[in-house]
Design a protein around this motif. Structure first.
Motif, PDB file in Angstrom:
ATOM      1  N   GLY A 299     -35.419 -26.903   0.954  1.00 29.88           N
ATOM      2  CA  GLY A 299     -36.851 -27.638   0.561  1.00 29.88           C
ATOM      3  C   GLY A 299     -37.845 -28.048   1.198  1.00 29.88           C
ATOM      4  O   GLY A 299     -38.917 -27.467   1.251  1.00 29.88           O
ATOM      5  N   ASN A 300     -37.316 -28.049   2.506  1.00 33.29           N
ATOM      6  CA  ASN A 300     -38.588 -28.535   3.864  1.00 33.29           C
ATOM      7  C   ASN A 300     -38.743 -27.161   4.591  1.00 33.29           C
ATOM      8  O   ASN A 300     -39.027 -27.484   5.873  1.00 33.29           O
ATOM      9  CB  ASN A 300     -38.311 -29.756   4.283  1.00 33.29           C
ATOM     10  CG  ASN A 300     -38.916 -30.613   3.495  1.00 33.29           C
ATOM     11  OD1 ASN A 300     -40.177 -30.502   3.091  1.00 33.29           O
ATOM     12  ND2 ASN A 300     -37.974 -31.547   2.746  1.00 33.29           N
ATOM     13  N   LEU A 301     -37.843 -25.814   4.433  1.00 35.38           N
ATOM     14  CA  LEU A 301     -37.525 -24.736   5.267  1.00 35.38           C
ATOM     15  C   LEU A 301     -38.164 -23.663   4.937  1.00 35.38           C
ATOM     16  O   LEU A 301     -38.080 -23.137   4.106  1.00 35.38           O
ATOM     17  CB  LEU A 301     -36.027 -24.755   5.441  1.00 35.38           C
ATOM     18  CG  LEU A 301     -34.927 -26.207   5.553  1.00 35.38           C
ATOM     19  CD1 LEU A 301     -33.911 -25.268   6.023  1.00 35.38           C
ATOM     20  CD2 LEU A 301     -35.528 -26.932   6.663  1.00 35.38           C
ATOM     21  N   ASP A 302     -38.610 -22.970   5.957  1.00 32.68           N
ATOM     22  CA  ASP A 302     -39.431 -21.396   6.152  1.00 32.68           C
ATOM     23  C   ASP A 302     -38.340 -20.764   5.833  1.00 32.68           C
ATOM     24  O   ASP A 302     -37.257 -20.674   6.059  1.00 32.68           O
ATOM     25  CB  ASP A 302     -40.476 -21.527   7.359  1.00 32.68           C
ATOM     26  CG  ASP A 302     -39.126 -21.127   8.809  1.00 32.68           C
ATOM     27  OD1 ASP A 302     -38.387 -20.378   8.858  1.00 32.68           O
ATOM     28  OD2 ASP A 302     -38.848 -22.203   9.434  1.00 32.68           O
ATOM     29  N   PRO A 303     -39.139 -19.875   5.484  1.00 29.20           N
ATOM     30  CA  PRO A 303     -37.771 -18.963   4.807  1.00 29.20           C
ATOM     31  C   PRO A 303     -36.901 -18.093   5.589  1.00 29.20           C
ATOM     32  O   PRO A 303     -35.330 -18.558   4.860  1.00 29.20           O
ATOM     33  CB  PRO A 303     -37.966 -17.548   4.401  1.00 29.20           C
ATOM     34  CG  PRO A 303     -39.864 -17.695   3.669  1.00 29.20           C
ATOM     35  CD  PRO A 303     -40.044 -18.906   5.188  1.00 29.20           C
ATOM     36  N   ASP A 304     -36.997 -18.155   6.732  1.00 37.16           N
ATOM     37  CA  ASP A 304     -35.824 -17.748   7.892  1.00 37.16           C
ATOM     38  C   ASP A 304     -34.865 -18.635   8.211  1.00 37.16           C
ATOM     39  O   ASP A 304     -33.732 -18.234   8.226  1.00 37.16           O
ATOM     40  CB  ASP A 304     -37.386 -17.190   9.289  1.00 37.16           C
ATOM     41  CG  ASP A 304     -37.071 -15.821   9.228  1.00 37.16           C
ATOM     42  OD1 ASP A 304     -37.242 -15.244   8.031  1.00 37.16           O
ATOM     43  OD2 ASP A 304     -38.903 -15.991   9.779  1.00 37.16           O
ATOM     44  N   THR A 305     -35.564 -20.081   8.553  1.00 37.56           N
ATOM     45  CA  THR A 305     -34.717 -21.443   8.944  1.00 37.56           C
ATOM     46  C   THR A 305     -34.144 -21.899   7.928  1.00 37.56           C
ATOM     47  O   THR A 305     -32.689 -21.323   8.222  1.00 37.56           O
ATOM     48  CB  THR A 305     -35.143 -22.809   9.415  1.00 37.56           C
ATOM     49  OG1 THR A 305     -36.538 -21.951  10.369  1.00 37.56           O
ATOM     50  CG2 THR A 305     -34.726 -23.653   9.856  1.00 37.56           C
TER      51      THR A 305
END
Length: 228
Positions: A167-173
């Motif tokens: 939920g708190n991560l950018d798409p790549d991460t």
């Protein structure tokens, strides 16, 4: 591995979210649960985790009813066999990142060099190499989520429960973390249930289930249940 028998649960205000819910999860399965907000996804995860108790029905782990365990036995089971990823992270602010990640190992009697090595491996795996001595106050929300995931996986649990793990991560991460979770799950023969709104996250699972007022249904058949 996990069986839900006729589970019922209502909120404190009387609103019923789960009614006569039954489902069996196979050993070694990685399952994503999706559904509308308020349908009871997080509530269901908390019930499975033993953090809340159902108003009706039974939850069985490897054929053992959770309600049959006393507090000490239930605690031992959670420490050894479960890994949790909470939406609120629950990272302990007074411990370093390395200590936070190593905590499940310590609770299971694994400490010293062996524990430090495994905690370091997981810190590296979530992209936080060299930050073991840092404290949670130095992290962003996304970094705290990665620590929470590393802590959930570090002791190689047999059942991983994750509530919105990306939920708190950018798409790549998010993609990298999901691939790490899947690799750990499969390498250890574990079962996993993730609750998510993300179709990208759900796509990494073996199966996707939709929780509706009528129960849990495979994603490809959920529309017919919802339209009844």
């Amino acid at each position: 591995m996990l069986e839900l028998r006729h589970i019922g649960k209502a909120y404190a205000n009387g609103l019923r979210v789960l009614t006569d819910l039954s489902y069996t999860f196979g050993a070694g399965e990685y399952v994503a649960i999706m559904g509308e907000s308020g349908v009871g996804k997080s509530t269901l995860l908390n019930l499975i985790a033993g953090l809340d108790t159902p108003d009706a029905g039974e939850i069985l782990i490897d054929g053992i009813a959770m309600s049959s365990l006393d507090d000490d036995a239930a605690t031992r089971l959670r420490r050894k066999a479960f890994g949790f990823v909470f939406q609120a992270f629950h990272i302990l602010p007074h411990l370093t990142l390395g200590q936070n990640i190593a905590l499940p190992l310590l609770l299971n009697g694994i400490s010293g060099e062996r524990g430090q090595e495994r905690a370091g491996q997981m810190l590296d795996a979530v992209g936080l190499h060299g930050r073991g001595q840092h404290f949670p106050r130095e992290l962003s929300g996304g970094e705290m989520q990665r620590v929470a995931i590393a802590r959930a996986l570090v002791h190689r649990p047999k059942l991983i429960l994750a509530d919105e793990p990306t939920g708190n991560l950018d798409p790549d991460t998010a993609h990298d973390i999901l691939m790490l979770m899947r690799a750990e799950i499969k390498a250890n023969g574990a079962s996993a249930i993730i609750v998510t709104h993300s179709h990208a996250a759900a796509a990494t699972a073996d199966r996707v289930l939709i929780l509706t007022k009528d129960g849990l249904h495979p994603a490809d058949s959920a529309d017919s249940h919802q339209s009844r």
